[in-house]
Design a protein around this motif. Structure first.
Motif, mmCIF file in Angstrom:
data_model
loop_
_atom_site.group_PDB
_atom_site.id
_atom_site.type_symbol
_atom_site.label_atom_id
_atom_site.label_comp_id
_atom_site.label_asym_id
_atom_site.label_seq_id
_atom_site.Cartn_x
_atom_site.Cartn_y
_atom_site.Cartn_z
ATOM 1 N N TYR A 1 0.830 -1.209 0.000
ATOM 2 C CA TYR A 1 0.000 0.000 0.000
ATOM 3 C C TYR A 1 0.862 1.255 0.000
ATOM 4 C CZ TYR A 1 -3.898 -3.138 0.606
ATOM 5 O OH TYR A 1 -4.809 -4.140 0.424
ATOM 6 N N ALA B 1 3.767 1.413 -1.482
ATOM 7 C CA ALA B 1 4.294 1.490 -2.850
ATOM 8 C C ALA B 1 3.240 1.992 -3.844
ATOM 9 C CB ALA B 1 4.813 0.120 -3.290
ATOM 10 N N LEU B 2 1.981 1.751 -3.562
ATOM 11 C CA LEU B 2 0.912 2.191 -4.464
ATOM 12 C C LEU B 2 0.591 3.679 -4.326
ATOM 13 C CD1 LEU B 2 -1.567 -0.812 -4.133
ATOM 14 C CD2 LEU B 2 -0.109 -0.260 -6.099
ATOM 15 N N ALA B 3 1.058 4.288 -3.260
ATOM 16 C CA ALA B 3 0.775 5.709 -3.039
ATOM 17 C C ALA B 3 1.506 6.556 -4.077
ATOM 18 C CB ALA B 3 1.214 6.118 -1.630
ATOM 19 N N THR B 4 0.945 7.711 -4.365
ATOM 20 C CA THR B 4 1.587 8.662 -5.270
ATOM 21 C C THR B 4 1.683 10.012 -4.566
ATOM 22 O OG1 THR B 4 -0.525 9.285 -6.266
ATOM 23 C CG2 THR B 4 0.702 7.505 -7.339
ATOM 24 N N TRP B 5 2.457 10.889 -5.142
ATOM 25 C CA TRP B 5 2.636 12.227 -4.584
ATOM 26 C C TRP B 5 1.718 13.211 -5.285
ATOM 27 C CZ3 TRP B 5 5.403 12.740 -0.326
ATOM 28 C CH2 TRP B 5 6.467 11.869 -0.063
ATOM 29 N N ASP B 6 1.184 14.148 -4.546
ATOM 30 C CA ASP B 6 0.599 15.352 -5.112
ATOM 31 C C ASP B 6 1.819 16.252 -5.301
ATOM 32 O OD1 ASP B 6 -0.235 18.040 -5.348
ATOM 33 O OD2 ASP B 6 -2.067 17.658 -4.215
ATOM 34 N N GLU B 7 2.344 16.318 -6.527
ATOM 35 C CA GLU B 7 3.637 16.969 -6.751
ATOM 36 C C GLU B 7 3.629 18.453 -6.408
ATOM 37 O OE1 GLU B 7 5.631 15.939 -10.348
ATOM 38 O OE2 GLU B 7 5.530 13.797 -9.884
ATOM 39 N N SER C 1 7.814 19.652 -13.012
ATOM 40 C CA SER C 1 6.412 19.887 -12.671
ATOM 41 C C SER C 1 5.675 20.691 -13.717
ATOM 42 C CB SER C 1 6.302 20.599 -11.320
ATOM 43 O OG SER C 1 6.762 21.932 -11.431
#
Length: 171
Positions: free
Chosen positions: A94, A96-102, A136
């Motif tokens: 879980y 590893a599945l997370a992503t960033w709000d860049e 970005s």
């Protein structure tokens, strides 16, 4: 039906638990050690109570040992071996599945970079921040468009200063 697994919070001796031998995750304990020494140990490790094996926080435990911490906060979970192994895998997957709000990450890191401790203990470097800023936007960040292009015959280091954060990096 969902249920809360029986558990208890405790302050444990660091030597009273051991890493789970089936942990498939390879962590960067040197970076985690830097974080602990910069910020302090926070949170708790999760331990399978019957076996005293660490389910969550194996690398944080190792980094805490390197930092000479003697006691750690722990969540002792009382469950069967199969559930314990699922927790071991699920926690890593879980994450590893997370992503960033860049945009939010850039804003947070930029603020931290300007603080006295800078980016110490975050796992990010000034170059990481500069690269995030550069990536970005599909357009060049403001100020970069005025830079002189690099001479292709120049083989030496070529540093560029980010006009937004002042960090120097090699493009």
């Amino acid at each position: 039906m969902a249920a809360v697994i029986p558990h208890e919070y405790a302050q444990i001796d660091i030597g009273s638990v051991k890493p789970h031998p089936e942990n498939p995750r390879i962590g960067d304990t040197s970076q985690i050690t830097e974080s602990i020494e910069s910020t302090g140990f926070f949170g708790a490790i999760v331990v399978h109570k019957p076996t005293r094996r660490i389910l969550v926080g194996n690398h944080r435990w190792e980094a805490a040992k390197r930092s000479k911490i003697k006691k750690l906060p722990a969540l002792l979970i009382d469950c069967d071996d199969d559930t314990a192994r699922r927790i071991l895998v699920a926690d890593n997957q879980y994450a590893a599945l997370a992503t960033w709000d860049e945009d939010a990450l850039i804003a947070l890191l930029s603020d931290l970079a300007a603080s006295p401790a800078q980016l110490g203990g975050t796992g990010f470097t000034d170059d990481d921040l500069a690269n995030l800023i550069a990536q970005s936007s599909p357009d060049m960040p403001k100020g970069f468009e005025e830079l002189t292009p690099r001479d292709p015959d120049d083989q030496g280091p070529h540093l560029v200063t980010c006009p937004e954060c002042g960090t120097e990096f090699e493009p």
